[in-house]
Design a protein around this motif. Structure first.
Motif, PDB file in Angstrom:
ATOM      1  N   TYR A  93       0.813  -1.211   0.000  1.00 40.27           N
ATOM      2  CA  TYR A  93       0.000   0.000   0.000  1.00 40.27           C
ATOM      3  C   TYR A  93       0.844   1.257   0.000  1.00 40.27           C
ATOM      4  O   TYR A  93       0.492   2.262  -0.596  1.00 40.27           O
ATOM      5  CB  TYR A  93      -0.918  -0.021   1.235  1.00 40.27           C
ATOM      6  CG  TYR A  93      -1.983   1.038   1.200  1.00 40.27           C
ATOM      7  CD1 TYR A  93      -1.742   2.316   1.698  1.00 40.27           C
ATOM      8  CD2 TYR A  93      -3.231   0.770   0.663  1.00 40.27           C
ATOM      9  CE1 TYR A  93      -2.708   3.300   1.665  1.00 40.27           C
ATOM     10  CE2 TYR A  93      -4.209   1.750   0.625  1.00 40.27           C
ATOM     11  CZ  TYR A  93      -3.944   3.008   1.131  1.00 40.27           C
ATOM     12  OH  TYR A  93      -4.916   3.969   1.098  1.00 40.27           O
ATOM     13  N   SER A  94       1.990   1.213   0.654  1.00 38.70           N
ATOM     14  CA  SER A  94       2.794   2.428   0.809  1.00 38.70           C
ATOM     15  C   SER A  94       4.070   2.423  -0.007  1.00 38.70           C
ATOM     16  O   SER A  94       4.825   3.380   0.046  1.00 38.70           O
ATOM     17  CB  SER A  94       3.154   2.614   2.293  1.00 38.70           C
ATOM     18  OG  SER A  94       3.906   1.516   2.751  1.00 38.70           O
TER      19      SER A  94
ATOM     20  N   LYS B 250       2.246  11.214  -3.479  1.00 36.53           N
ATOM     21  CA  LYS B 250       1.182  11.067  -2.483  1.00 36.53           C
ATOM     22  C   LYS B 250      -0.183  10.888  -3.131  1.00 36.53           C
ATOM     23  O   LYS B 250      -1.115  10.383  -2.502  1.00 36.53           O
ATOM     24  CB  LYS B 250       1.153  12.282  -1.550  1.00 36.53           C
ATOM     25  CG  LYS B 250       2.351  12.421  -0.634  1.00 36.53           C
ATOM     26  CD  LYS B 250       2.135  13.477   0.425  1.00 36.53           C
ATOM     27  CE  LYS B 250       2.023  14.871  -0.163  1.00 36.53           C
ATOM     28  NZ  LYS B 250       3.283  15.341  -0.755  1.00 36.53           N
ATOM     29  N   TYR B 251      -0.303  11.302  -4.395  1.00 29.39           N
ATOM     30  CA  TYR B 251      -1.583  11.180  -5.086  1.00 29.39           C
ATOM     31  C   TYR B 251      -1.638   9.960  -5.997  1.00 29.39           C
ATOM     32  O   TYR B 251      -2.538   9.849  -6.838  1.00 29.39           O
ATOM     33  CB  TYR B 251      -1.876  12.448  -5.878  1.00 29.39           C
ATOM     34  CG  TYR B 251      -2.182  13.622  -4.978  1.00 29.39           C
ATOM     35  CD1 TYR B 251      -3.447  13.791  -4.415  1.00 29.39           C
ATOM     36  CD2 TYR B 251      -1.196  14.564  -4.671  1.00 29.39           C
ATOM     37  CE1 TYR B 251      -3.719  14.847  -3.576  1.00 29.39           C
ATOM     38  CE2 TYR B 251      -1.467  15.638  -3.836  1.00 29.39           C
ATOM     39  CZ  TYR B 251      -2.729  15.768  -3.288  1.00 29.39           C
ATOM     40  OH  TYR B 251      -3.006  16.832  -2.455  1.00 29.39           O
ATOM     41  N   CYS B 252      -0.708   9.061  -5.837  1.00 38.74           N
ATOM     42  CA  CYS B 252      -0.758   7.755  -6.497  1.00 38.74           C
ATOM     43  C   CYS B 252      -0.911   6.715  -5.390  1.00 38.74           C
ATOM     44  O   CYS B 252       0.005   6.513  -4.594  1.00 38.74           O
ATOM     45  CB  CYS B 252       0.500   7.501  -7.312  1.00 38.74           C
ATOM     46  SG  CYS B 252       0.452   5.945  -8.243  1.00 38.74           S
ATOM     47  N   VAL B 253      -2.080   6.100  -5.321  1.00 42.52           N
ATOM     48  CA  VAL B 253      -2.410   5.248  -4.182  1.00 42.52           C
ATOM     49  C   VAL B 253      -2.948   3.898  -4.638  1.00 42.52           C
ATOM     50  O   VAL B 253      -3.439   3.744  -5.760  1.00 42.52           O
ATOM     51  CB  VAL B 253      -3.451   5.933  -3.274  1.00 42.52           C
ATOM     52  CG1 VAL B 253      -2.878   7.207  -2.673  1.00 42.52           C
ATOM     53  CG2 VAL B 253      -4.745   6.231  -4.036  1.00 42.52           C
TER      54      VAL B 253
ATOM     55  N   PHE C 185      -9.621   4.372  -0.400  1.00 42.11           N
ATOM     56  CA  PHE C 185      -8.188   4.636  -0.401  1.00 42.11           C
ATOM     57  C   PHE C 185      -7.899   5.748   0.592  1.00 42.11           C
ATOM     58  O   PHE C 185      -8.817   6.405   1.112  1.00 42.11           O
ATOM     59  CB  PHE C 185      -7.705   5.026  -1.803  1.00 42.11           C
ATOM     60  CG  PHE C 185      -8.489   6.137  -2.434  1.00 42.11           C
ATOM     61  CD1 PHE C 185      -8.041   7.451  -2.390  1.00 42.11           C
ATOM     62  CD2 PHE C 185      -9.692   5.877  -3.081  1.00 42.11           C
ATOM     63  CE1 PHE C 185      -8.763   8.468  -2.964  1.00 42.11           C
ATOM     64  CE2 PHE C 185     -10.433   6.903  -3.663  1.00 42.11           C
ATOM     65  CZ  PHE C 185      -9.971   8.202  -3.599  1.00 42.11           C
TER      66      PHE C 185
ATOM     67  N   ILE D 130      -5.448   9.248   1.251  1.00 41.28           N
ATOM     68  CA  ILE D 130      -4.503  10.262   0.784  1.00 41.28           C
ATOM     69  C   ILE D 130      -4.228  11.214   1.941  1.00 41.28           C
ATOM     70  O   ILE D 130      -5.164  11.757   2.545  1.00 41.28           O
ATOM     71  CB  ILE D 130      -5.051  11.053  -0.418  1.00 41.28           C
ATOM     72  CG1 ILE D 130      -5.235  10.134  -1.629  1.00 41.28           C
ATOM     73  CG2 ILE D 130      -4.097  12.200  -0.784  1.00 41.28           C
ATOM     74  CD1 ILE D 130      -5.806  10.841  -2.850  1.00 41.28           C
TER      75      ILE D 130
ATOM     76  N   ASP E 247      -3.855   6.836  -9.907  1.00 35.67           N
ATOM     77  CA  ASP E 247      -2.839   7.892 -10.032  1.00 35.67           C
ATOM     78  C   ASP E 247      -3.531   9.188 -10.424  1.00 35.67           C
ATOM     79  O   ASP E 247      -3.786   9.448 -11.605  1.00 35.67           O
ATOM     80  CB  ASP E 247      -1.787   7.502 -11.068  1.00 35.67           C
ATOM     81  CG  ASP E 247      -0.619   8.487 -11.078  1.00 35.67           C
ATOM     82  OD1 ASP E 247      -0.655   9.454 -10.285  1.00 35.67           O
ATOM     83  OD2 ASP E 247       0.315   8.291 -11.875  1.00 35.67           O
TER      84      ASP E 247
END
Length: 206
Positions: A19-20, A69-72, A105, A107, A165
């Motif tokens: 996930y990270s 940070k905005y690709c999760v 998700f 963010i 993304d």
């Protein structure tokens, strides 16, 4: 006739380990390529949605900085029993979709959810598309980004997770040319959150 949005055929091949853990170098490289392809599409008379007078002024989109940070990695809860519905557009037309699932998700520590939709074939014998459509609104709309919201394009995953993304969030064609009929973002996809990623509002239309 419903006018579908022509999409830039550039995929994001990010390596998702957990996930990270996302390959930041691959993310940046793929988004640089995506942005170049998007600008090329809009500058080309054969593929641009812009009117001729605006295309002549076009020097490229205004983007947020690429931000990992905005690709999760989102969790997908499929909704196989969801009924199809007519999604309203910016014109009198509508187009049939069904809710394929719900994506959850995180963010910046904030838990978010969005519904993702699948195009319904016009005829029973037509193949079912593997493409998923994710329209959304957020708190940047009307200021830094187009007031009508933005879109993401996805493909049906094999499992129950998928990469979102938002660096590749793009504007509806009707932002550039009112002759297009674009899907309106369903109310359930209005985020009380700022998605500071992807394409910003196009300056010519300000």
């Amino acid at each position: 006739m419903y006018i579908k949005i022509i999409l830039v055929n550039v995929a994001v091949f990010v390596s998702v380990l957990s996930y990270s853990q996302i390959d930041s170098i691959a993310l940046v490289n793929e988004n640089v390529a995506y942005r170049a392809a998007l600008n090329k599409q809009y500058a080309d008379e054969a593929t641009s949605p812009m009117q001729k007078k605006d295309r002549k002024k076009f020097t490229g989109h205004n983007f947020y900085e690429i931000d990992i940070k905005y690709c999760v990695l989102a969790s997908l809860q499929r909704t196989p029993t969801a009924r199809s519905f007519q999604m309203k557009t910016t014109s009198s037309r509508s187009h049939e979709y069904r809710k394929y699932g719900i994506l959850t998700f995180v963010i910046k520590g904030v838990s978010l959810r969005l519904s993702v939709y699948q195009d319904v074939p016009n005829h029973p014998d037509d193949p079912v598309s593997s493409h998923l459509f994710l329209p959304f609104k957020d708190k940047t709309n009307g200021g830094e980004t187009y007031g009508g919201g933005r879109y993401l394009d996805l493909e049906i995953p094999e499992g129950d997770t998928m990469v979102l993304d938002f660096n590749q969030a793009y504007n509806p064609y009707c932002h550039y040319n009112v002759e297009y009929s674009c899907p309106l973002v369903p109310r359930e996809n209005n985020l009380a959150f700022r998605i500071e990623a992807g394409v910003k509002k196009y300056n010519v239309l300000k």
